[in-house]
Design a protein around this motif. Structure first.
Motif, PDB file in Angstrom:
ATOM      1  N   SER A 157     -13.694  24.887   0.967  1.00  7.74           N
ATOM      2  CA  SER A 157     -13.704  26.196   0.310  1.00  7.74           C
ATOM      3  C   SER A 157     -12.413  26.960   0.581  1.00  7.74           C
ATOM      4  O   SER A 157     -11.942  27.721  -0.274  1.00  7.74           O
ATOM      5  N   ILE A 158     -11.804  26.745   1.748  1.00  8.07           N
ATOM      6  CA  ILE A 158     -10.523  27.392   2.052  1.00  8.07           C
ATOM      7  C   ILE A 158      -9.435  26.850   1.135  1.00  8.07           C
ATOM      8  O   ILE A 158      -8.619  27.610   0.586  1.00  8.07           O
ATOM      9  N   VAL A 159      -9.416  25.530   0.933  1.00  6.00           N
ATOM     10  CA  VAL A 159      -8.433  24.939   0.011  1.00  6.00           C
ATOM     11  C   VAL A 159      -8.669  25.449  -1.402  1.00  6.00           C
ATOM     12  O   VAL A 159      -7.734  25.840  -2.112  1.00  6.00           O
ATOM     13  N   ALA A 160      -9.929  25.490  -1.815  1.00  3.97           N
ATOM     14  CA  ALA A 160     -10.257  25.924  -3.170  1.00  3.97           C
ATOM     15  C   ALA A 160      -9.893  27.383  -3.413  1.00  3.97           C
ATOM     16  O   ALA A 160      -9.549  27.763  -4.542  1.00  3.97           O
ATOM     17  N   ALA A 161      -9.963  28.214  -2.361  1.00  7.55           N
ATOM     18  CA  ALA A 161      -9.673  29.646  -2.516  1.00  7.55           C
ATOM     19  C   ALA A 161      -8.206  29.902  -2.798  1.00  7.55           C
ATOM     20  O   ALA A 161      -7.838  30.958  -3.332  1.00  7.55           O
ATOM     21  N   GLY A 162      -7.335  28.965  -2.442  1.00  5.87           N
ATOM     22  CA  GLY A 162      -5.917  29.105  -2.734  1.00  5.87           C
ATOM     23  C   GLY A 162      -5.186  30.012  -1.766  1.00  5.87           C
ATOM     24  O   GLY A 162      -5.750  30.472  -0.761  1.00  5.87           O
ATOM     25  N   CYS A 163      -3.935  30.272  -2.080  1.00  2.23           N
ATOM     26  CA  CYS A 163      -3.042  31.050  -1.231  1.00  2.23           C
ATOM     27  C   CYS A 163      -2.549  32.253  -2.022  1.00  2.23           C
ATOM     28  O   CYS A 163      -1.722  32.102  -2.931  1.00  2.23           O
ATOM     29  N   PRO A 164      -3.049  33.446  -1.716  1.00  2.00           N
ATOM     30  CA  PRO A 164      -2.700  34.642  -2.494  1.00  2.00           C
ATOM     31  C   PRO A 164      -1.193  34.834  -2.618  1.00  2.00           C
ATOM     32  O   PRO A 164      -0.457  34.747  -1.633  1.00  2.00           O
ATOM     33  N   TYR A 199     -12.494  18.873  -4.764  1.00  2.00           N
ATOM     34  CA  TYR A 199     -11.894  19.169  -3.461  1.00  2.00           C
ATOM     35  C   TYR A 199     -12.296  18.162  -2.382  1.00  2.00           C
ATOM     36  O   TYR A 199     -12.169  18.439  -1.194  1.00  2.00           O
ATOM     37  N   TYR A 200     -12.757  16.990  -2.835  1.00  2.00           N
ATOM     38  CA  TYR A 200     -12.971  15.880  -1.909  1.00  2.00           C
ATOM     39  C   TYR A 200     -12.982  14.593  -2.728  1.00  2.00           C
ATOM     40  O   TYR A 200     -14.006  13.973  -2.934  1.00  2.00           O
ATOM     41  N   ILE A 201     -11.793  14.231  -3.224  1.00  2.00           N
ATOM     42  CA  ILE A 201     -11.634  13.055  -4.076  1.00  2.00           C
ATOM     43  C   ILE A 201     -11.676  11.798  -3.220  1.00  2.00           C
ATOM     44  O   ILE A 201     -10.942  11.675  -2.234  1.00  2.00           O
ATOM     45  N   SER A 202     -12.541  10.861  -3.590  1.00  2.00           N
ATOM     46  CA  SER A 202     -12.727   9.639  -2.811  1.00  2.00           C
ATOM     47  C   SER A 202     -11.671   8.590  -3.155  1.00  2.00           C
ATOM     48  O   SER A 202     -11.120   8.572  -4.266  1.00  2.00           O
ATOM     49  N   THR A 203     -11.430   7.705  -2.191  1.00  2.00           N
ATOM     50  CA  THR A 203     -10.479   6.608  -2.371  1.00  2.00           C
ATOM     51  C   THR A 203     -11.011   5.365  -1.672  1.00  2.00           C
ATOM     52  O   THR A 203     -12.009   5.418  -0.963  1.00  2.00           O
ATOM     53  N   ASN A 204     -10.330   4.254  -1.873  1.00  2.00           N
ATOM     54  CA  ASN A 204     -10.524   3.110  -0.988  1.00  2.00           C
ATOM     55  C   ASN A 204      -9.829   3.412   0.335  1.00  2.00           C
ATOM     56  O   ASN A 204      -9.173   4.443   0.475  1.00  2.00           O
ATOM     57  N   ASN A 205      -9.964   2.530   1.299  1.00  2.00           N
ATOM     58  CA  ASN A 205      -9.275   2.734   2.571  1.00  2.00           C
ATOM     59  C   ASN A 205      -7.759   2.747   2.360  1.00  2.00           C
ATOM     60  O   ASN A 205      -7.244   2.197   1.388  1.00  2.00           O
ATOM     61  N   SER A 206      -7.046   3.370   3.308  1.00  2.00           N
ATOM     62  CA  SER A 206      -5.584   3.350   3.264  1.00  2.00           C
ATOM     63  C   SER A 206      -5.075   1.909   3.284  1.00  2.00           C
ATOM     64  O   SER A 206      -5.662   1.029   3.928  1.00  2.00           O
ATOM     65  N   ILE A 207      -3.975   1.682   2.573  1.00  2.00           N
ATOM     66  CA  ILE A 207      -3.308   0.379   2.627  1.00  2.00           C
ATOM     67  C   ILE A 207      -2.689   0.215   4.010  1.00  2.00           C
ATOM     68  O   ILE A 207      -1.993   1.105   4.503  1.00  2.00           O
ATOM     69  N   ILE A 208      -2.957  -0.905   4.658  1.00  2.00           N
ATOM     70  CA  ILE A 208      -2.377  -1.184   5.974  1.00  2.00           C
ATOM     71  C   ILE A 208      -1.603  -2.499   5.909  1.00  2.00           C
ATOM     72  O   ILE A 208      -1.611  -3.196   4.883  1.00  2.00           O
ATOM     73  N   SER A 209      -0.945  -2.840   7.004  1.00  2.00           N
ATOM     74  CA  SER A 209      -0.039  -3.993   6.991  1.00  2.00           C
ATOM     75  C   SER A 209      -0.760  -5.311   6.718  1.00  2.00           C
ATOM     76  O   SER A 209      -0.138  -6.277   6.262  1.00  2.00           O
ATOM     77  N   THR A 210      -2.081  -5.365   6.968  1.00  2.00           N
ATOM     78  CA  THR A 210      -2.823  -6.601   6.719  1.00  2.00           C
ATOM     79  C   THR A 210      -3.535  -6.588   5.364  1.00  2.00           C
ATOM     80  O   THR A 210      -4.217  -7.554   5.018  1.00  2.00           O
ATOM     81  N   THR A 211      -3.394  -5.504   4.597  1.00  2.61           N
ATOM     82  CA  THR A 211      -3.998  -5.460   3.263  1.00  2.61           C
ATOM     83  C   THR A 211      -3.234  -6.403   2.340  1.00  2.61           C
ATOM     84  O   THR A 211      -2.029  -6.289   2.185  1.00  2.61           O
ATOM     85  N   THR A 212      -3.933  -7.330   1.746  1.00  2.00           N
ATOM     86  CA  THR A 212      -3.269  -8.314   0.886  1.00  2.00           C
ATOM     87  C   THR A 212      -3.100  -7.777  -0.531  1.00  2.00           C
ATOM     88  O   THR A 212      -3.777  -6.829  -0.947  1.00  2.00           O
ATOM     89  N   LEU A 213      -2.222  -8.419  -1.262  1.00  2.00           N
ATOM     90  CA  LEU A 213      -2.046  -8.079  -2.669  1.00  2.00           C
ATOM     91  C   LEU A 213      -3.362  -8.275  -3.416  1.00  2.00           C
ATOM     92  O   LEU A 213      -3.736  -7.449  -4.266  1.00  2.00           O
ATOM     93  N   ALA A 214      -4.091  -9.340  -3.088  1.00  4.35           N
ATOM     94  CA  ALA A 214      -5.368  -9.607  -3.755  1.00  4.35           C
ATOM     95  C   ALA A 214      -6.375  -8.486  -3.500  1.00  4.35           C
ATOM     96  O   ALA A 214      -7.157  -8.126  -4.393  1.00  4.35           O
ATOM     97  N   THR A 215      -6.371  -7.923  -2.300  1.00  2.00           N
ATOM     98  CA  THR A 215      -7.284  -6.820  -1.999  1.00  2.00           C
ATOM     99  C   THR A 215      -6.926  -5.596  -2.824  1.00  2.00           C
ATOM    100  O   THR A 215      -7.803  -4.927  -3.386  1.00  2.00           O
ATOM    101  N   MET A 216      -5.640  -5.280  -2.914  1.00  2.00           N
ATOM    102  CA  MET A 216      -5.207  -4.143  -3.710  1.00  2.00           C
ATOM    103  C   MET A 216      -5.582  -4.333  -5.182  1.00  2.00           C
ATOM    104  O   MET A 216      -6.069  -3.412  -5.848  1.00  2.00           O
TER     105      MET A 216
END
Length: 453
Positions: A157-164, A199-216
């Motif tokens: 709600s703080i993010v949604a309220a913005g910055c006056p 204000y809470y957009i979902s994603t897959n997990n962060s890409i890490i060094s062991t994430t394969t091209l096939a997983t992406m």
């Protein structure tokens, strides 16, 4: 016995009536097949949107050229107080160039603090001071990402309220909430379009060094196969062996973007976070003309450290024995503003030149092996000059590479241009400039580097 004869008759339609009936049946079948085809085609083309998001502004110098090469834009969530701190963070000049290319700059709060641990007042300060700085730099700031994907009861709600007096965020991205390998079973395959909670957009997990091209690729394919939707990809460092598990190699990211380009035929498009929030779901516009300058500070205007009186992302270089003077000219350049003057008054050996900084990981433009580049700049000189080019290896070593032919001496501004051969396989970045290898005076301005089309 009386015998009765019963005659049975069947009245067949005449020839004309049979044709009419067959025609009707054919039309009905064609209509039914058309309906099935439309349904199948619609299912096959269910829109899937992919957003390439980059967090923290660390080790992301390679992102620009990768995105340009594939005609894509990304969303860069940066902590404004860390911009320009030196490697591994992006410089202000790099951020300006990313924004000029059409990429989106988003907020990530001051200090990358965990908002869930702060009071409401402290959260607002961290969020809004960050937005204020980004706006002061001239960016349109619409998207926010939660550091550590952490929110308290009031954070959204703080993010949604913005910055006056500054602005309002139209969205905020988390990390997680979509199906991932070995986790989040039962989660959606993609975020909905539009998102259920902006204000809470979902994603897959962060890409890490062991994430394969096939997983992406799998993140996108599963969304396509389950009715489409939105797949925000979360990327941090773009590097090989940079000491962070939150990283992807430039080669893997390049392969992923190449694969994504081909998915457009299946109704899958790359969009920034803001574009998705604005409802831009359709096919992408035609790619821009090949006129994007890959250099940072190409006109030598920026100098955040006036003590050294030297353009940012450029270095005065040379070798051998000579007497010379460098001067940063305020006026008298090819275009209004600054230019660089080199005067060699005595020479025994070697040369002097102004080139992109080879001591910074963020200044020299990233290159792709096998590609050719057009290098140019404007100059005046009382003796012949030329362009000299160097490349950086994956081991971080700079090597001499190429020298152009001579450009004639000229008292009026002229453009010198040189097209390189294909970049060596081990090259990761390029640095070039005009040189003087004899007694004379050279003034340069308005450099450029383009990918050859």
């Amino acid at each position: 016995m009386n015998t009765a004869t019963h005659t049975f008759s069947i009245n067949f339609p005449n020839h004309s009536g049979v044709e009419t009936l067959l025609t009707f049946v054919k039309l009905m079948l064609l209509a039914w097949l058309a309906i099935i085809t439309v349904v199948q085609s619609t299912q096959a083309r269910a829109t899937t949107l992919v957003s390439l998001t980059f967090d923290d502004g660390r080790n992301q110098s390679a992102a620009r050229l990768l995105l340009l090469n594939h005609g894509m834009k990304g969303t860069f969530y940066v902590n404004s107080d860390r911009v320009g701190l030196g490697a591994p963070y992006l410089s202000k000049a790099e951020l300006d160039v990313l924004y000029a290319d059409g990429n989106e700059i988003g907020g990530h709060n001051i200090g990358h603090v965990d908002l869930a641990t702060l009071s409401d007042a402290a959260q607002k300060t961290a969020i809004c001071n960050d937005m204020q700085q980004l706006v002061n730099w001239g960016y349109q700031v619409r998207s926010f990402a939660y550091p550590f994907s952490s929110t308290g009861p009031t954070t959204q709600s703080i993010v949604a309220a913005g910055c006056p007096g500054v602005g309002t965020y139209e969205s905020a991205r988390a990390v997680g909430g979509l199906v991932n390998p070995n986790s989040c079973n039962g989660c959606p395959w993609a975020e909905s379009l539009p998102p259920a909670n902006r204000y809470y957009i979902s994603t897959n997990n962060s890409i890490i060094s062991t994430t394969t091209l096939a997983t992406m690729q799998g993140y996108v394919l599963e969304a396509e196969n389950h009715g489409g939707g939105w797949v925000p990809i979360v990327i941090h460092n773009i590097c090989d062996s940079c000491g962070s598990s939150l990283s992807v190699s430039p080669a893997t990211l390049d392969a992923f973007l190449t694969w994504l380009q081909a998915r457009q035929a299946q109704g899958t498009y790359v969009r920034t976070i803001h574009q998705v929030m604005a409802g831009d779901y359709g096919p992408p516009p035609p790619p821009p003309p090949p006129s994007i300058n890959l250099l940072n500070n190409p006109s030598l205007e920026l100098d955040v450290n006036p003590v050294n009186n030297q353009a940012d992302c450029w270095q005065r270089a040379g070798y051998g024995t000579s007497a010379f003077t460098w001067t940063r000219l305020n006026g008298g350049g090819h275009t209004p503003g600054f230019a660089e003057s080199l005067q060699v008054t005595a020479r025994t050996s070697g040369d002097r030149k102004l080139v992109q900084s080879q001591g910074s990981d963020t200044c020299a433009p990233v290159v792709t092996a096998g590609k050719q580049y057009v290098l140019s700049g404007w100059y005046t000189s009382n003796i012949p000059t030329g362009i000299v080019a160097y490349y950086k290896t994956s081991a971080g070593v700079w090597n001499y590479w190429q020298t152009s032919g001579n450009f004639a001496a000229t008292s009026t501004w002229a453009q010198g241009s040189y097209t390189t051969p294909p970049v060596p396989a081990d090259a990761t970045a390029l640095s070039f400039g005009f040189y003087l290898n004899n007694v004379g005076t050279l003034v340069t301005d308005d450099y450029a580097m383009f990918l050859k089309q």
